[in-house]
Design an enzyme around this catalytic site. Structure first.
Site, PDB file in Angstrom:
ATOM      1  N   LYS A  30    -104.560 -34.563  18.340  1.00  0.00           N
ATOM      2  CA  LYS A  30    -105.694 -33.649  18.151  1.00  0.00           C
ATOM      3  C   LYS A  30    -106.966 -34.374  18.567  1.00  0.00           C
ATOM      4  O   LYS A  30    -107.139 -35.553  18.232  1.00  0.00           O
ATOM      5  CB  LYS A  30    -105.803 -33.196  16.696  1.00  0.00           C
ATOM      6  CG  LYS A  30    -107.021 -32.291  16.447  1.00  0.00           C
ATOM      7  CD  LYS A  30    -106.948 -31.565  15.121  1.00  0.00           C
ATOM      8  CE  LYS A  30    -107.460 -32.347  13.950  1.00  0.00           C
ATOM      9  NZ  LYS A  30    -108.869 -32.813  14.071  1.00  0.00           N
ATOM     10  N   GLU A  82    -112.978 -25.050  12.480  1.00  0.00           N
ATOM     11  CA  GLU A  82    -113.433 -25.574  11.185  1.00  0.00           C
ATOM     12  C   GLU A  82    -114.822 -25.053  10.823  1.00  0.00           C
ATOM     13  O   GLU A  82    -115.756 -25.106  11.642  1.00  0.00           O
ATOM     14  CB  GLU A  82    -113.441 -27.120  11.196  1.00  0.00           C
ATOM     15  CG  GLU A  82    -113.925 -27.694   9.865  1.00  0.00           C
ATOM     16  CD  GLU A  82    -113.565 -29.148   9.623  1.00  0.00           C
ATOM     17  OE1 GLU A  82    -112.818 -29.749  10.432  1.00  0.00           O
ATOM     18  OE2 GLU A  82    -114.050 -29.691   8.607  1.00  0.00           O
TER      19      GLU A  82
HETATM   20  O1  KIV Z   1    -108.932 -35.010   9.793  1.00  0.00           O
HETATM   21  C1  KIV Z   1    -108.521 -33.949   9.329  1.00  0.00           C
HETATM   22  O2  KIV Z   1    -107.940 -33.905   8.247  1.00  0.00           O
HETATM   23  C2  KIV Z   1    -108.756 -32.739  10.099  1.00  0.00           C
HETATM   24  C3  KIV Z   1    -108.315 -31.430   9.531  1.00  0.00           C
HETATM   25  C4  KIV Z   1    -108.965 -31.090   8.286  1.00  0.00           C
HETATM   26  C5  KIV Z   1    -108.381 -30.335  10.508  1.00  0.00           C
HETATM   27  O3  KIV Z   1    -109.264 -32.816  11.166  1.00  0.00           O
END
Ligand code: KIV
Length: 300
Positions: free
Chosen positions: A133, A202
């Site tokens: 991600k 988010e």
């Molecule tokens: O770092 C994290 O936990 C996140 C999520 C909350 C989407 O990016």
């Protein structure tokens, strides 16, 4: 072996491995039926990874929130690549069914593109992540394409992106003005066009998240973005009551594990001090072995 007897997976889905293509299909199914929505949660270590996987979540994210909830940093910014990899490897050992996604920490994808791709590959090769991600919209177009070309599935992340806390001036709801909302819609479309297989939305108005969800063909995963996304994600420690600062209003608390740990350790300390722990039954005894020598059994 599971620590649960059978059927710990509370989901109505089967137990087959969650994959990127399957999540893409769920976009259509989520739109048609509420119980096909995608359930995601964070995990940062082996025991919680096993528990959330066996409980039937679809995606386990080794979020860079680990910086704050596990390592005690004030923001996600100081987290290093090595720290992230260390935790991702532990999570890998606990996850079998869910898709394992690793968050790339701040600084590991903001410089040279080749180096960013190499860093992402480390999550795949060394930690067994099935996707990474990265935060950011239009600005990440080229990087997302490069990662996709390198066979690394990418989960995008737009809206409140905690790694931009200094640029954003704090942790605030995003996309509240028409211009800001337009920009977030463009960001989400760019992330999709660059090849991401899903996108975290988010802290934004639910109306905007619903619009983005309709506008893109990839699943949207909301956190503080209302109920109309294709899935939801929460930080595990927020939902378990295991954080020291107040949780945001969207972080529904499902348990108070912090209080349970506190009370258990208080009770244990009192038992040690009073001499009521350990008892004779909790002690080993010298016994005779077959050949007559004294042995101390060490089985648990
Ligand atoms: O770092 C994290 O936990 C996140 C999520 C909350 C989407 O990016």
């Amino acid at each position: 072996m599971s620590i649960f007897p059978t059927g710990a997976n509370g989901s109505s889905l089967d137990n087959s491995k969650v994959t990127v293509p399957e999540l893409l299909q769920r976009k259509t199914l989520a739109a048609e039926s509420q119980n096909k929505k995608i359930a995601c949660v964070t995990a940062y270590d082996y025991p919680t990874a096993r528990l959330v996987d066996e409980a039937g979540v679809d995606v386990v994210l080794v979020g860079d929130s680990l910086a704050m909830v596990m390592l005690g940093y004030e923001s996600t910014l100081p987290l290093t690549l090595e720290e992230s990899l260390h935790h991702a490897k532990a999570v890998r050992r606990g996850v079998q069914r869910a898709l394992l996604v690793a968050d790339m920490p701040y600084g590991s994808y903001h410089g040279d593109l080749n180096e960013s791709v190499r860093n992402a590959m480390r999550f795949v090769k060394e930690a067994g992540a099935e996707a990474v991600k990265i935060e950011g919209g239009e600005r990440r177009l080229e990087l997302i394409s490069r990662l996709t070309e390198a066979e690394i599935p990418v989960m995008g992340h737009v809206g409140l992106t905690p790694q931009s806390v200094n640029a954003l001036g704090g942790y605030r709801v995003q996309g509240k003005t028409p211009n800001a909302a337009e920009q977030l819609l463009r960001d989400a479309r760019s992330v999709e066009a660059a090849g991401a297989f899903s996108i975290v939305l988010e802290a934004m108005p639910r109306e905007l998240a619903a619009e983005i969800t309709k506008a893109v063909q990839i699943p949207t995963i909301g956190i503080g973005a209302g109920p109309d996304c294709d899935g939801q994600i929460l930080v595990l420690h927020d939902m378990l009551g295991l954080t020291f600062q107040g949780a945001p209003k969207f972080a529904r608390r499902y348990a108070n594990v912090g209080e349970t740990i506190f009370n258990a350790v208080r009770e244990y300390s009192a038992d040690v001090r009073s001499g009521s722990f350990p008892t004779d039954a909790e002690s080993y005894h010298a016994g005779a072995s077959a050949n007559g020598r004294k042995t101390i059994p060490i089985a648990r």
